[in-house]
Write a protein that holds these residues in place. Structure first.
Motif, PDB file in Angstrom:
ATOM      1  N   THR A 155       0.823  -1.214   0.000  1.00  0.00           N
ATOM      2  CA  THR A 155       0.000   0.000   0.000  1.00  0.00           C
ATOM      3  C   THR A 155       0.855   1.260   0.000  1.00  0.00           C
ATOM      4  O   THR A 155       0.621   2.188  -0.791  1.00  0.00           O
ATOM      5  N   VAL A 156       1.859   1.325   0.883  1.00  0.00           N
ATOM      6  CA  VAL A 156       2.661   2.546   0.968  1.00  0.00           C
ATOM      7  C   VAL A 156       3.660   2.654  -0.179  1.00  0.00           C
ATOM      8  O   VAL A 156       4.234   3.732  -0.391  1.00  0.00           O
ATOM      9  N   SER A 157       3.869   1.577  -0.935  1.00  0.00           N
ATOM     10  CA  SER A 157       4.730   1.628  -2.121  1.00  0.00           C
ATOM     11  C   SER A 157       3.875   1.790  -3.367  1.00  0.00           C
ATOM     12  O   SER A 157       3.992   1.044  -4.345  1.00  0.00           O
ATOM     13  N   CYS A 158       2.968   2.756  -3.321  1.00  0.00           N
ATOM     14  CA  CYS A 158       2.095   3.105  -4.453  1.00  0.00           C
ATOM     15  C   CYS A 158       1.279   1.910  -4.932  1.00  0.00           C
ATOM     16  O   CYS A 158       0.980   1.772  -6.123  1.00  0.00           O
ATOM     17  N   GLN A 193       2.106  -1.183  -5.183  1.00  0.00           N
ATOM     18  CA  GLN A 193       2.847  -2.163  -5.985  1.00  0.00           C
ATOM     19  C   GLN A 193       2.992  -3.472  -5.205  1.00  0.00           C
ATOM     20  O   GLN A 193       3.627  -3.521  -4.157  1.00  0.00           O
ATOM     21  N   HIS A 194       2.426  -4.537  -5.776  1.00  0.00           N
ATOM     22  CA  HIS A 194       2.408  -5.827  -5.089  1.00  0.00           C
ATOM     23  C   HIS A 194       3.815  -6.360  -4.815  1.00  0.00           C
ATOM     24  O   HIS A 194       4.017  -7.125  -3.867  1.00  0.00           O
ATOM     25  N   ILE A 195       4.771  -5.956  -5.639  1.00  0.00           N
ATOM     26  CA  ILE A 195       6.125  -6.475  -5.495  1.00  0.00           C
ATOM     27  C   ILE A 195       6.704  -6.175  -4.110  1.00  0.00           C
ATOM     28  O   ILE A 195       7.555  -6.921  -3.605  1.00  0.00           O
ATOM     29  N   ALA A 196       6.228  -5.122  -3.455  1.00  0.00           N
ATOM     30  CA  ALA A 196       6.724  -4.771  -2.121  1.00  0.00           C
ATOM     31  C   ALA A 196       6.247  -5.750  -1.057  1.00  0.00           C
ATOM     32  O   ALA A 196       6.862  -5.858   0.008  1.00  0.00           O
ATOM     33  N   GLY A 197       5.147  -6.468  -1.323  1.00  0.00           N
ATOM     34  CA  GLY A 197       4.649  -7.459  -0.376  1.00  0.00           C
ATOM     35  C   GLY A 197       4.891  -8.883  -0.798  1.00  0.00           C
ATOM     36  O   GLY A 197       4.684  -9.812  -0.009  1.00  0.00           O
ATOM     37  N   ASP A 198       5.328  -9.083  -2.038  1.00  0.00           N
ATOM     38  CA  ASP A 198       5.489 -10.434  -2.578  1.00  0.00           C
ATOM     39  C   ASP A 198       6.888 -11.008  -2.423  1.00  0.00           C
ATOM     40  O   ASP A 198       7.132 -12.159  -2.776  1.00  0.00           O
ATOM     41  N   TRP A 220      12.720  13.334  10.105  1.00  0.00           N
ATOM     42  CA  TRP A 220      13.018  12.065   9.439  1.00  0.00           C
ATOM     43  C   TRP A 220      12.095  11.929   8.240  1.00  0.00           C
ATOM     44  O   TRP A 220      10.887  12.128   8.361  1.00  0.00           O
ATOM     45  N   GLN A 221      12.685  11.565   7.081  1.00  0.00           N
ATOM     46  CA  GLN A 221      11.912  11.482   5.850  1.00  0.00           C
ATOM     47  C   GLN A 221      12.300  10.221   5.070  1.00  0.00           C
ATOM     48  O   GLN A 221      13.456   9.809   5.061  1.00  0.00           O
ATOM     49  N   SER A 222      11.303   9.638   4.405  1.00  0.00           N
ATOM     50  CA  SER A 222      11.549   8.457   3.572  1.00  0.00           C
ATOM     51  C   SER A 222      12.173   8.891   2.247  1.00  0.00           C
ATOM     52  O   SER A 222      11.681   9.813   1.598  1.00  0.00           O
ATOM     53  N   PHE A 223      13.263   8.212   1.857  1.00  0.00           N
ATOM     54  CA  PHE A 223      14.010   8.647   0.679  1.00  0.00           C
ATOM     55  C   PHE A 223      14.070   7.614  -0.452  1.00  0.00           C
ATOM     56  O   PHE A 223      14.524   7.940  -1.547  1.00  0.00           O
ATOM     57  N   TYR A 224      13.663   6.388  -0.221  1.00  0.00           N
ATOM     58  CA  TYR A 224      13.772   5.356  -1.252  1.00  0.00           C
ATOM     59  C   TYR A 224      13.164   4.091  -0.678  1.00  0.00           C
ATOM     60  O   TYR A 224      13.188   3.870   0.539  1.00  0.00           O
ATOM     61  N   HIS A 225      12.607   3.238  -1.534  1.00  0.00           N
ATOM     62  CA  HIS A 225      12.125   1.932  -1.111  1.00  0.00           C
ATOM     63  C   HIS A 225      12.837   0.846  -1.901  1.00  0.00           C
ATOM     64  O   HIS A 225      13.353   1.094  -3.001  1.00  0.00           O
ATOM     65  N   PHE A 226      12.822  -0.357  -1.340  1.00  0.00           N
ATOM     66  CA  PHE A 226      13.486  -1.488  -1.987  1.00  0.00           C
ATOM     67  C   PHE A 226      12.757  -2.763  -1.600  1.00  0.00           C
ATOM     68  O   PHE A 226      12.146  -2.842  -0.519  1.00  0.00           O
ATOM     69  N   THR A 227      12.818  -3.764  -2.475  1.00  0.00           N
ATOM     70  CA  THR A 227      12.212  -5.052  -2.173  1.00  0.00           C
ATOM     71  C   THR A 227      13.125  -6.169  -2.652  1.00  0.00           C
ATOM     72  O   THR A 227      13.821  -6.014  -3.663  1.00  0.00           O
ATOM     73  N   VAL A 228      13.142  -7.280  -1.898  1.00  0.00           N
ATOM     74  CA  VAL A 228      14.063  -8.388  -2.143  1.00  0.00           C
ATOM     75  C   VAL A 228      13.282  -9.694  -2.068  1.00  0.00           C
ATOM     76  O   VAL A 228      12.516  -9.911  -1.109  1.00  0.00           O
ATOM     77  N   GLY A 229      13.438 -10.572  -3.066  1.00  0.00           N
ATOM     78  CA  GLY A 229      12.746 -11.862  -3.035  1.00  0.00           C
ATOM     79  C   GLY A 229      12.978 -12.666  -4.292  1.00  0.00           C
ATOM     80  O   GLY A 229      13.829 -12.336  -5.127  1.00  0.00           O
ATOM     81  N   ARG A 230      12.203 -13.738  -4.442  1.00  0.00           N
ATOM     82  CA  ARG A 230      12.319 -14.613  -5.609  1.00  0.00           C
ATOM     83  C   ARG A 230      11.568 -14.016  -6.790  1.00  0.00           C
ATOM     84  O   ARG A 230      10.370 -13.780  -6.728  1.00  0.00           O
TER      85      ARG A 230
END
Length: 571
Positions: A460-463, A465-470, A540-550
């Motif tokens: 949800t907070v990554s616009c 994008q399902h990839i952030a939860g998958d 404090w501010q959010s500056f970038y997101h990242f996701t890691v997985g298969r």
């Protein structure tokens, strides 16, 4: 090139606003919200899509022999500083350096469309970052010291300027023999074409990825690299010819970003500013004119110009900070990492951005802890690539852990500067647990905040994008924002994004080594991310997101070699 309209005639602030006020206004203006996104064109104007390759017509092109594939250096040895023999400076080693740092790694095809991938990733694969080098006379490369622009499509160096021996001596007098300079610039239009006002952020992310890529490539050759942070932007522009208006004409300008020194061996002492670049220039013989990247610009984004101006650097004393309270390598890893799946070459050239993840694969806690430990500077300042920058971490991680064996799913924090732990506890939610897992290495400042399923929240907070939860885990990079601007001024706004990009580049390669994939996420809802962690002020501010997985591979795409028949150019 013509421009027909402005996206907005409004300015960030009045002309008498301070640079820090301009930065704050820009950052607030370019946030994404649930109800609206930062200003952009809103569609893809394919007729004006920028050329991803800058070239200088009239400049001599020196093609580099492609290194023979299959170099057996293990990936883990990139981090064992002093364990890799220093390669002598030669046309061969320079070719290998740029191959690992900024080159093409593959071409992708879908029906009639092709696009290239590079060792240094980019938001939207738009590649605003250009690479430069100042090299001594090197046999089979050039008979005199020269300024070069790296042309990744050709894996070649364009000779932009010839230096006389005296000028080279003046530039490199403070440095060890065998050193050379590398630098980066940004073409803002390449990102603004798609992302509008938020593009300045993405250009800085990309510069950070590229800085880490330059450092990692140096490690693969047994070289050191250090950012020369006391150099003014005007000096960098003069060194690489970026301020030569006649060489650009109607072509898109390049904004100087950074300058770094590459040294043989492990010289990581921070050097004084290059005074010779700021007084009298370098007396070079210049050649070449820049190509125009788009036939026209149908929209302008004036706030990008304003924040660019506000964040330009003047010459200054280099940053020096104390790392004595940071963990040792033994505290971070417990057992030294002396094995792995991949060679350095396979990880560097095989790096890809995942476009989808399977939503089911878990990773081991050992792999998870190792990835995070790679993001930590160490007490002795020998952790790569963090030895390249002089400031203590300003980027901390708010993690959404989904599928890590033995590690409970939930929200976590990695406090990358141990002295900021109490400040983070003070500003985050009172109900957070701040539990250090018993299985976590003692020196890794990773804390469980709240246990539970946070897959939907991460997406949800990554616009959305399902990839952030998958994936196995995702994260938001939380910057010590206002404190950094107060301490180091408006130009440090760029440094925050660079550091975030460097974190991302390490995660990219660590994911490859673990047999999975990762990807950067530049689209996220800024203030809703802050709400997740209880951050209520601008500190404090959010500056970038990242996701890691298969990753889930797209079978519709065809992959081609980066340079065609590479055997024909192999040396």
């Amino acid at each position: 090139m013509t421009t027909t309209s402005k996206a907005s005639s409004s300015h960030l602030l009045d002309a008498d606003a301070s640079p820090e006020e301009v930065v704050i206004a820009y950052h607030e203006r370019t946030k994404h919200y649930f109800h609206r996104y930062a200003a952009s064109l809103g569609c893809m104007d394919w007729a004006t899509q920028p050329d991803p390759f800058r070239r200088y017509r009239g400049a001599d092109l020196v093609r580099l022999l492609l290194p023979k594939p299959g170099r057996p250096l293990p990936y883990w040895r990139l981090y064992a500083l002093g364990d890799v023999s220093s390669e002598p400076l030669s046309a061969k080693s320079i070719s290998l350096y740029f191959r690992y740092a900024l080159s093409l790694t593959a071409w992708k095809c879908f029906h009639e469309t092709t696009w290239s991938l590079r060792a240094n990733p980019s938001s939207g694969n738009l590649h605003p970052t250009e690479g430069y080098a100042v090299l001594p006379a090197i046999e089979q490369l050039g008979g005199t010291p020269a300024v070069y622009h790296y042309a990744p499509k050709e894996h070649a160096l364009e000779q932009r300027a010839i230096l006389d021996a005296k000028a080279w001596t003046q530039i490199c007098a403070p440095f060890p023999e065998g050193s050379f300079l590398v630098g980066l610039s940004s073409v803002h239009w390449r990102e603004a074409w798609k992302y509008g006002e938020r593009a300045f952020r993405y250009c800085q992310h990309d510069a950070g990825h590229a800085l880490a890529s330059l450092r990692i490539a140096a490690a693969a050759l047994g070289w050191g690299l250090v950012l020369l942070d006391g150099i003014s932007d005007s000096a960098i522009a003069g060194l690489f010819g970026l301020s030569r208006a006649d060489d650009y004409g109607t072509a898109e300008d390049e904004e100087p970003e950074l300058l770094a020194l590459v040294t043989p061996g492990l010289a990581f002492t921070f050097s004084p500013p290059l005074n010779s670049l700021t007084t009298g220039g370098i007396g070079a013989q210049w050649c070449g004119t820049a190509n125009t990247l788009s036939p026209e610009h149908r929209v302008e984004w004036p706030v990008i110009d304003e924040v660019t101006q506000a964040t330009r650097r003047s010459a200054s004393a280099p940053i020096t900070e104390d790392f004595s309270r940071f963990p040792t390598e033994e505290q971070l890893f417990e057992i030294p990492v002396r094995h792995g799946l991949l060679s350095a070459e396979t990880a560097i050239l095989g790096r890809r951005s995942a476009v989808a993840m399977d939503g089911s694969t878990a990773i081991s806690q050992e792999a998870f802890f190792r990835m995070l430990a790679r993001l930590m500077p160490t007490r002795d300042r020998r952790s790569m690539p963090w030895d390249a920058i002089p400031w203590r971490p300003r980027i901390h991680l708010g993690l959404f852990v989904h599928r890590v064996d033995v590690v409970p799913p939930g929200l976590y924090v990695l406090a990358r500067d141990p002295d900021k732990l109490s400040a983070l506890k003070e500003v985050m939610r009172r109900e957070f647990r701040w539990q250090h897992l018993p299985s976590c290495p003692p020196g890794l400042p990773l804390y469980l905040l709240q246990e539970g399923d946070c897959r939907t929240l991460a997406a949800t907070v990554s616009c959305g994008q399902h990839i952030a939860g998958d994936g196995a885990f995702s994260l938001g990079m939380i910057a010590d924002y206002m404190g950094s601007l107060t301490t180091h001024g408006a130009p440090f706004y760029r440094n925050l994004f660079w550091e975030a990009g460097m974190v991302g580049q390490v995660l990219y390669l660590e994911a490859e080594e673990a047999g999975i994939r990762s990807t950067g996420i530049g689209c996220y809802f800024d203030d809703p991310v802050h709400e997740v962690f209880g951050l209520k002020s601008r500190q404090w501010q959010s500056f970038y997101h990242f996701t890691v997985g298969r990753q889930v591979e797209d079978a519709r795409l065809t992959t081609l070699s980066a340079y065609g028949s590479e055997d024909e150019r192999a040396g």
